[in-house]
Design a protein around this motif. Structure first.
Motif, mmCIF file in Angstrom:
data_model
loop_
_atom_site.group_PDB
_atom_site.id
_atom_site.type_symbol
_atom_site.label_atom_id
_atom_site.label_comp_id
_atom_site.label_asym_id
_atom_site.label_seq_id
_atom_site.Cartn_x
_atom_site.Cartn_y
_atom_site.Cartn_z
ATOM 1 N N ASN A 215 61.217 131.081 87.972
ATOM 2 C CA ASN A 215 61.787 130.790 89.289
ATOM 3 C C ASN A 215 61.083 129.626 89.975
ATOM 4 O OD1 ASN A 215 63.694 132.798 89.102
ATOM 5 N ND2 ASN A 215 62.361 134.367 89.981
ATOM 6 N N ASN A 216 59.829 129.419 89.592
ATOM 7 C CA ASN A 216 59.050 128.368 90.253
ATOM 8 C C ASN A 216 58.710 127.218 89.320
ATOM 9 O OD1 ASN A 216 58.609 129.756 92.868
ATOM 10 N ND2 ASN A 216 57.647 131.263 91.527
ATOM 11 N N VAL A 217 59.487 127.067 88.281
ATOM 12 C CA VAL A 217 59.120 126.094 87.253
ATOM 13 C C VAL A 217 59.103 124.653 87.787
ATOM 14 C CG1 VAL A 217 61.412 125.716 86.242
ATOM 15 C CG2 VAL A 217 59.391 125.682 84.781
ATOM 16 N N ILE A 218 59.947 124.386 88.785
ATOM 17 C CA ILE A 218 59.976 123.007 89.318
ATOM 18 C C ILE A 218 58.664 122.676 90.042
ATOM 19 C CG2 ILE A 218 61.165 121.441 90.936
ATOM 20 C CD1 ILE A 218 63.729 123.155 90.132
ATOM 21 N N SER A 219 58.230 123.608 90.897
ATOM 22 C CA SER A 219 56.952 123.347 91.590
ATOM 23 C C SER A 219 55.786 123.391 90.606
ATOM 24 C CB SER A 219 56.743 124.349 92.726
ATOM 25 O OG SER A 219 56.922 125.645 92.236
ATOM 26 N N LEU A 220 55.947 124.231 89.545
ATOM 27 C CA LEU A 220 54.870 124.307 88.537
ATOM 28 C C LEU A 220 54.738 122.999 87.764
ATOM 29 C CD1 LEU A 220 55.187 127.881 87.001
ATOM 30 C CD2 LEU A 220 53.206 126.936 88.153
ATOM 31 N N THR A 221 55.856 122.316 87.585
ATOM 32 C CA THR A 221 55.817 121.039 86.856
ATOM 33 C C THR A 221 54.840 120.078 87.522
ATOM 34 O OG1 THR A 221 58.115 121.372 86.251
ATOM 35 C CG2 THR A 221 57.259 119.150 85.979
ATOM 36 N N ALA A 222 54.929 120.007 88.864
ATOM 37 C CA ALA A 222 54.034 119.102 89.599
ATOM 38 C C ALA A 222 52.580 119.525 89.414
ATOM 39 C CB ALA A 222 54.401 119.129 91.080
ATOM 40 N N VAL A 223 52.351 120.861 89.455
ATOM 41 C CA VAL A 223 50.983 121.375 89.292
ATOM 42 C C VAL A 223 50.457 121.040 87.903
ATOM 43 C CG1 VAL A 223 49.580 123.488 89.264
ATOM 44 C CG2 VAL A 223 51.410 123.239 90.943
ATOM 45 N N PHE A 224 51.299 121.256 86.893
ATOM 46 C CA PHE A 224 50.875 120.986 85.510
ATOM 47 C C PHE A 224 50.590 119.502 85.314
ATOM 48 C CE2 PHE A 224 51.185 124.501 82.411
ATOM 49 C CZ PHE A 224 51.478 125.522 83.278
ATOM 50 N N GLU A 225 51.472 118.676 85.850
ATOM 51 C CA GLU A 225 51.285 117.227 85.693
ATOM 52 C C GLU A 225 49.956 116.775 86.282
ATOM 53 O OE1 GLU A 225 54.736 114.173 85.815
ATOM 54 O OE2 GLU A 225 55.352 115.883 87.053
ATOM 55 N N LYS A 226 49.620 117.384 87.439
ATOM 56 C CA LYS A 226 48.420 116.957 88.154
ATOM 57 C C LYS A 226 47.138 117.587 87.577
ATOM 58 C CE LYS A 226 46.942 116.205 92.896
ATOM 59 N NZ LYS A 226 47.170 116.578 94.292
ATOM 60 N N TYR A 227 47.172 118.911 87.370
ATOM 61 C CA TYR A 227 45.936 119.607 87.020
ATOM 62 C C TYR A 227 45.816 119.984 85.540
ATOM 63 C CZ TYR A 227 45.579 119.973 92.078
ATOM 64 O OH TYR A 227 45.522 119.677 93.406
ATOM 65 N N LEU A 228 46.925 120.239 84.868
ATOM 66 C CA LEU A 228 46.862 120.621 83.449
ATOM 67 C C LEU A 228 47.738 119.677 82.620
ATOM 68 C CD1 LEU A 228 47.179 124.493 83.856
ATOM 69 C CD2 LEU A 228 45.202 123.324 82.907
ATOM 70 N N PRO A 229 47.421 118.382 82.670
ATOM 71 C CA PRO A 229 48.302 117.416 81.991
ATOM 72 C C PRO A 229 48.408 117.671 80.488
ATOM 73 C CG PRO A 229 46.250 116.369 82.674
ATOM 74 C CD PRO A 229 46.258 117.729 83.275
ATOM 75 N N THR A 230 47.333 118.200 79.873
ATOM 76 C CA THR A 230 47.389 118.400 78.408
ATOM 77 C C THR A 230 48.529 119.339 78.041
ATOM 78 O OG1 THR A 230 45.715 120.054 78.740
ATOM 79 C CG2 THR A 230 44.968 117.987 77.821
ATOM 80 N N LEU A 231 48.697 120.396 78.847
ATOM 81 C CA LEU A 231 49.768 121.347 78.557
ATOM 82 C C LEU A 231 51.135 120.711 78.797
ATOM 83 C CD1 LEU A 231 48.527 124.798 79.888
ATOM 84 C CD2 LEU A 231 49.027 124.151 77.548
ATOM 85 N N TYR A 232 51.196 119.908 79.823
ATOM 86 C CA TYR A 232 52.449 119.226 80.142
ATOM 87 C C TYR A 232 52.836 118.292 78.988
ATOM 88 C CZ TYR A 232 55.822 116.398 82.750
ATOM 89 O OH TYR A 232 56.958 115.748 83.161
ATOM 90 N N TRP A 233 51.849 117.560 78.493
ATOM 91 C CA TRP A 233 52.110 116.636 77.385
ATOM 92 C C TRP A 233 52.482 117.406 76.108
ATOM 93 C CZ3 TRP A 233 46.834 113.931 78.612
ATOM 94 C CH2 TRP A 233 46.955 113.220 79.819
ATOM 95 N N THR A 234 51.800 118.555 75.907
ATOM 96 C CA THR A 234 52.127 119.378 74.733
ATOM 97 C C THR A 234 53.590 119.808 74.809
ATOM 98 O OG1 THR A 234 49.870 120.199 74.737
ATOM 99 C CG2 THR A 234 51.432 121.446 73.421
ATOM 100 N N GLY A 235 54.001 120.199 76.025
ATOM 101 C CA GLY A 235 55.382 120.623 76.225
ATOM 102 C C GLY A 235 56.355 119.505 75.905
ATOM 103 N N LEU A 236 56.026 118.284 76.362
ATOM 104 C CA LEU A 236 56.899 117.137 76.090
ATOM 105 C C LEU A 236 56.915 116.823 74.591
ATOM 106 C CD1 LEU A 236 55.913 114.779 79.063
ATOM 107 C CD2 LEU A 236 58.021 116.077 78.816
#
Lengths: 528, 239
Positions: A215-236
Motif C-alpha cells: 500500500n505504501n510502495v510509492i513512498s517506500l520507493t523514495a526511501v529506498f532510493e535515498k537510504y537503501l539504494p543497493t536494494l533499489y538497484w537490485t530491484g531494477l
C-alpha cells in the motif's frame, strides 16, 4: 593447495552424511534418501515461497512498481540464508578442531578461511535458491521469458555471496565478543532466540507486513532510493535493467571482497582469542554423590546446555511450541470463532491442536545426534562401570525432559482456555509423552546405527547429519498421520477415543523401542 | 589380579592380537612394550572392557571381562593414550561424574579429589572448563580420575605422554605406593628407561604376538631393557 583444502571440507561433509559405518564408503541408500528428502523440502518450501511471490508480483503489476519485486525477493532470500548460516559460520570458521593443525602447516590462513567458507557458500546458494528460484520462475511465467532471466540467476549468486560475507562478518564479531565473556552459551542462545523470534514474528505477520508495504510502495520507493539504494538497484537489475545490474554486481563484489579481506587479516587473532577467558581459582565445593543414572543425565544436560549449536538446532521446536501457544492465547477469540463455524470443526479442535503440537515437536531431535556428540570421548562411557542401557536411557530422558513438560503444560493450558473435554486433555498429554519418547528413541536408534564420532566441529553431527534430517521428517510424517487419522476417526467416534487409540499406539511403539535398547541398543553402543 | 588367556582380536581379517597370554599379580607393576601398531593398545582396551575380543579370556581378580564386564570395571581404572575428556564440563564436575559412576560416597570422594588434585597441581584449575585445559592438564585430570576410586588394577596406555617432569615423577611414586598397598598396574610405554626403573615385570609384543615376558631381571639382564628389546624384536624379525 586451496583445491585440496576445499576437497577436504567437502569430503568431510559428504563422507559424514552418507558414509556407512561398517564399510566407511558412501552408502547408495543414504544418498538416494538424502536426495528424496531434499527434493521434498525444496518442493514444499518452493511452493510456499512461489505462492507468496505470485501474490506480490500481481499487486506490484497493478500499482506499477515492478522494481520492488526484485528487492523484496532478494531481501527475503538473504534473511532466509542468513538465518541458516550465521551460527554455522561461527563454529565452522573459528571452532574447528583442526584449526591448529592447519595453521601449523605452510598454508596461508586466507586459504584455510576460503576453503571453510566455500561449503558455507554452497549452502547459502541452496537457501537463497529456495526463495529466489520460485521468484524467478513466477516472474518468467507472468512476465514472459527475457534476457532478464540471466541477470536474475546472477543476482541469486550475488545474494548468496553477500549473505555469506555478512554471516561470516557476524560470525567474526560474535567469536570476538564471545572470547571475552564467560557465559558464551547463554549469550549465543539469547542472540539466537532474538533472531528467531524476530524472524517468526515477521513470518506470522507476513500478510499484514506485505499489505502495508504494497500500500505504501510509492513512498517506500523514495526511501529506498535515498537510504537503501543497493536494494533499489537490485530491484531494477532483477527487472532486466543492465546498467543497474552492473552497479549492483560491482557493489556486491566490492563489499564481499572487502569483508573477506578484513576477516582473513584477523583470522589467526580471532581463533587464538576464542580460547578461554580469565582463569578463576577453584574453591573447594562439596560434591554430593548422585546415582550413576542421575549423573549421566546431568552430563547429557551439561553438554546440551553448554553448546549453543546443539541447544538451538535440536530444541528449536520447543521455542516454536511456546511462541505458537502465546499466539493462540492472544488470538483465542478469533480462533474460537473459526472453529465454532461448524459442529464438526468444533469437535475436532483437540485433535487439530494436538496434531499441530506434535508437528512442532517433530523438529526436536536432541537424541538424534547425542551418540555422535560423544565423539572421541566415548571411551569414558565404555570404560566406566555403568550399564550401557543407562547411558541410552539418559539420552532419551534428556530428549523427553527438553520437550515433553513444556508441551504437556501448553496443551493442558490450551485445553482449559479452549474448553476441551477432560479426557481429550488427559490422553492428549499421554500421547505427547509417548510421541516424544518414540521420536527420541527413533533418533537415538538411527544415531547408534550411523554415528559420526570423527567430527571436527559440533555443527557436523548436529546440523549436517542425515540422522537429524530423517528424524525430523519422520516426526512430520507421524504427526500428519495422527492429524489426518485423528480427524477421520473423530467423524466416527468421539475425538478423545481417537486420541486414546493413538496414545496406545505410540505407547506400544515406545515399549518396543525400550525393549530394543535393552536387548540390542546397549550392545551396539559398546561395539562402537 | 589380571589374567589374559590366549587373547585373540581381529579387525576385519587382520589379526591385531594373536593368542596372547599374561598374568599380573597384585603388587606388581607390569610394563607392556612393543613397536607402534604391535597390538599394545588393542590388548589394553580389551582388558579395560572397551573392545570386545573374539578368542581367549581375560579375568580381573578372577572375574571374566566377557561374562561380567561391570564387576570388572568397578575394580579397574583405565587411562587412555589421548585424554579426550568432556570439554563442556569443568574439571571438578568431571571428577564428580567419575565418582558417581564408581558410587564413591560424598565424604570419601571429597577427600580424594582434593588430595590427588593437589598432588598433581591441578586443584586451582578444577573450576575451569576442560576445553580450556592444556594437553598435560587433561592428562593429569585423567590420572586423578583414575585414582579417586582406589582401583585394584590400573591399566594405562602411555601414561607419561604430556606430563611435565614433576608430574611424571609424582605418578611414578604413586604407582609404586598403590602397588605396595596391593594394587597392580599394567601399562604400555615407549620410554624404556622408565619401564626398566619402575617395573617388576615386562612383556614384549610384536605383530600381536607375545615375544617374551618375565621379571625385569630376566628380560633386561645386564645389557639393559633397550638392548634386550632391540635384540628380541630384531631376533623375532630375522627368525
Amino acid at each position: 593447495m586451496l583445491k585440496t583444502l576445499i576437497k577436504k571440507e567437502f569430503l568431510g561433509f559428504f563422507g559424514r552424511m552418507f558414509a556407512s559405518r561398517r564399510s566407511k564408503k558412501n552408502s547408495k541408500g543414504s544418498i538416494v534418501l538424502f536426495i528424496i528428502l531434499f527434493l521434498y523440502l525444496f518442493i514444499v518450501l518452493g511452493v510456499s515461497f512461489g505462492t507468496l511471490c505470485y501474490t506480490v508480483l500481481q499487486a506490484l503489476i497493478e500499482n506499477g512498481n515492478l522494481w520492488f519485486y526484485g528487492a523484496f525477493t532478494a531481501v527475503l532470500a538473504s534473511m532466509f540464508a542468513l538465518l541458516g548460516s550465521v551460527f554455522t559460520s561461527m563454529t565452522q570458521l573459528y571452532d574447528a578442531k583442526d584449526n591448529d593443525l592447519l595453521l601449523s602447516l605452510p598454508i596461508p590462513p586466507s586459504y584455510i578461511l576460503l576453503a571453510r567458507m566455500i561449503p558455507l557458500g554452497v549452502f547459502n546458494v541452496i537457501y537463497a535458491s529456495l526463495v529466489l528460484l520460485p521468484a524467478i520462475i513466477v516472474y518468467a511465467t507472468v512476465m514472459g521469458l527475457s534476457y532478464a532471466l540471466l541477470l536474475q540467476i546472477v543476482i541469486l549468486l550475488l545474494v548468496s555471496v553477500i549473505t555469506l560475507a555478512i554471516s561470516c562478518l557476524i560470525g567474526r564479531l560474535l567469536a570476538g565478543l564471545l572470547a571475552k565473556v564467560k557465559r558464551k552459551t547463554l549469550i549465543t542462545t539469547i542472540f539466537s532466540i532474538v533472531f528467531l523470534v524476530a524472524y517468526m514474528l515477521l513470518m506470522f505477520n507476513i500478510n499484514a507486513v506485505l499489505d502495508s508495504i504494497l500500500n505504501n510502495v510509492i513512498s517506500l520507493t523514495a526511501v529506498f532510493e535515498k537510504y537503501l539504494p543497493t536494494l533499489y538497484w537490485t530491484g531494477l537489475g532483477f527487472g532486466g535493467n543492465g546498467i543497474w545490474f552492473l552497479v549492483t554486481f560491482v557493489l556486491n563484489a566490492v563489499i564481499s571482497v572487502g569483508i573477506f579481506f578484513i576477516i582473513s587479516k584477523t583470522y589467526i587473532k580471532t581463533i587464538n582469542g576464542s580460547k578461554g577467558t580469565a582463569k578463576k581459582k577453584y574453591k573447594n565445593q562439596i560434591q554430593k554423590a548422585k546415582s550413576p543414572f542421575v549423573s549421566l543425565l546431568y552430563k547429557e544436560w551439561k553438554r546440551f546446555s553448554g553448546s549453543a549449536t546443539y541447544f538451538m538446532n535440536c530444541a528449536i521446536g520447543v521455542f516454536m511450541v511456546i511462541i505458537a501457544a502465546v499466539v493462540m492465547l492472544i488470538n483465542t477469540e478469533n480462533i474460537k470463532t473459526v472453529f465454532k463455524e461448524s459442529e464438526i470443526l468444533s469437535s475436532i479442535m483437540p485433535v487439530v491442536f494436538l496434531g499441530c503440537l506434535l508437528f512442532l515437536l517433530s523438529t526436536v531431535c536432541v537424541s538424534a545426534c547425542s551418540v555422535s556428540l560423544e565423539g572421541k570421548a566415548l571411551w569414558i562411557l565404555k570404560s566406566l562401570p555403568i550399564k550401557a542401557y543407562d547411558v541410552l536411557l539418559a539420552k532419551i530422558t534428556l530428549h523427553l525432559l527438553v520437550s515433553a513438560p513444556v508441551s504437556v503444560v501448553v496443551y493442558a493450558l490450551l485445553g482449559i482456555v479452549y474448553s476441551f473435554d477432560f479426557l481429550s486433555v488427559l490422553f492428549g498429554c499421554i500421547l505427547i509423552v509417548a510421541f516424544v519418547f518414540v521420536m527420541g528413541s527413533f533418533g537415538l536408534k538411527r544415531n547408534l546405527k550411523n554415528p559420526d564420532l570423527e567430527w571436527t566441529n559440533e555443527t557436523q553431527p548436529v546440523k549436517q547429519s542425515i540422522n537429524v534430517l530423517i528424524c525430523m521428517l519422520l516426526g512430520a510424517v507421524f504427526s500428519t498421520v495422527f492429524m489426518t487419522g485423528g480427524i477421520f476417526l473423530s467423524l466416527i467416534i468421539p475425538p478423545y477415543v481417537a486420541i486414546i487409540l493413538f496414545a496406545l499406539l505410540f505407547t506400544l511403539f515406545a515399549i518396543l523401542y525400550n525393549r530394543w535398547f535393552k536387548k540390542h541398543g546397549a550392545q551396539k553402543l559398546m561395539d562402537l | 589380579m589380571l589374567k589374559i588367556q590366549h587373547l585373540s582380536k581381529y579387525y576385519g581379517l587382520k589379526k591385531a592380537v594373536d593368542d596372547l597370554s599374561l598374568e599380573i599379580n597384585a603388587g606388581e607393576i607390569y610394563a607392556f612394550i612393543g613397536h607402534n601398531g604391535a597390538g599394545k593398545t588393542t590388548t589394553i582396551k580389551c582388558c579395560a572392557g572397551i573392545l570386545d575380543f573374539e578368542g581367549g579370556e581375560i579375568f580381573i581378580d578372577g572375574i571374566s571381562v566377557k561374562q561380567d564386564p561391570l564387576s570388572c570395571k568397578k575394580l579397574i581404572a583405565y587411562i587412555p593414550d589421548n585424554p579426550d575428556l568432556y570439554n563442556f564440563m569443568t574439571g571438578s564436575k568431571y571428577l564428580d561424574f567419575i565418582a558417581d559412576a564408581f558410587q564413591i560416597p560424598t565424604s570419601e570422594r571429597q577427600e580424594r579429589i582434593v588430595k590427588y588434585a593437589k598432588i598433581f597441581s591441578i586443584f586451582d584449575n578444577l573450576g575451569q572448563p576442560i576445553g580450556e585445559y592444556s594437553h598435560g592438564m587433561k592428562q593429569k585430570l585423567a590420572v586423578v580420575s583414575a585414582l579417586i576410586h582406589e582401583p585394584k588394577l590400573i591399566i594405562m596406555d602411555e601414561p607419561f605422554v604430556g606430563l611435565d617432569p614433576s608430574s611424571a615423577h609424582t605418578l611414578k611414586v604413586i604407582m609404586r605406593e598403590l602397588c605396595d598397598k596391593g594394587s597392580a598396574i599394567f601399562f604400555s610405554t615407549h620410554v624404556l628407561e622408565v619401564a626398566e626403573k619402575l617395573c617388576d615385570k615386562v612383556a614384549i609384543i610384536k605383530e600381536g604376538k607375545l615375544i617374551v615376558s618375565g621379571t625385569m631381571e630376566e628380560i633386561a639382564g645386564n645389557e639393559g631393557l633397550e638392548n634386550a628389546f632391540l635384540e628380541t624384536v630384531e631376533g623375532a624379525k630375522n627368525a
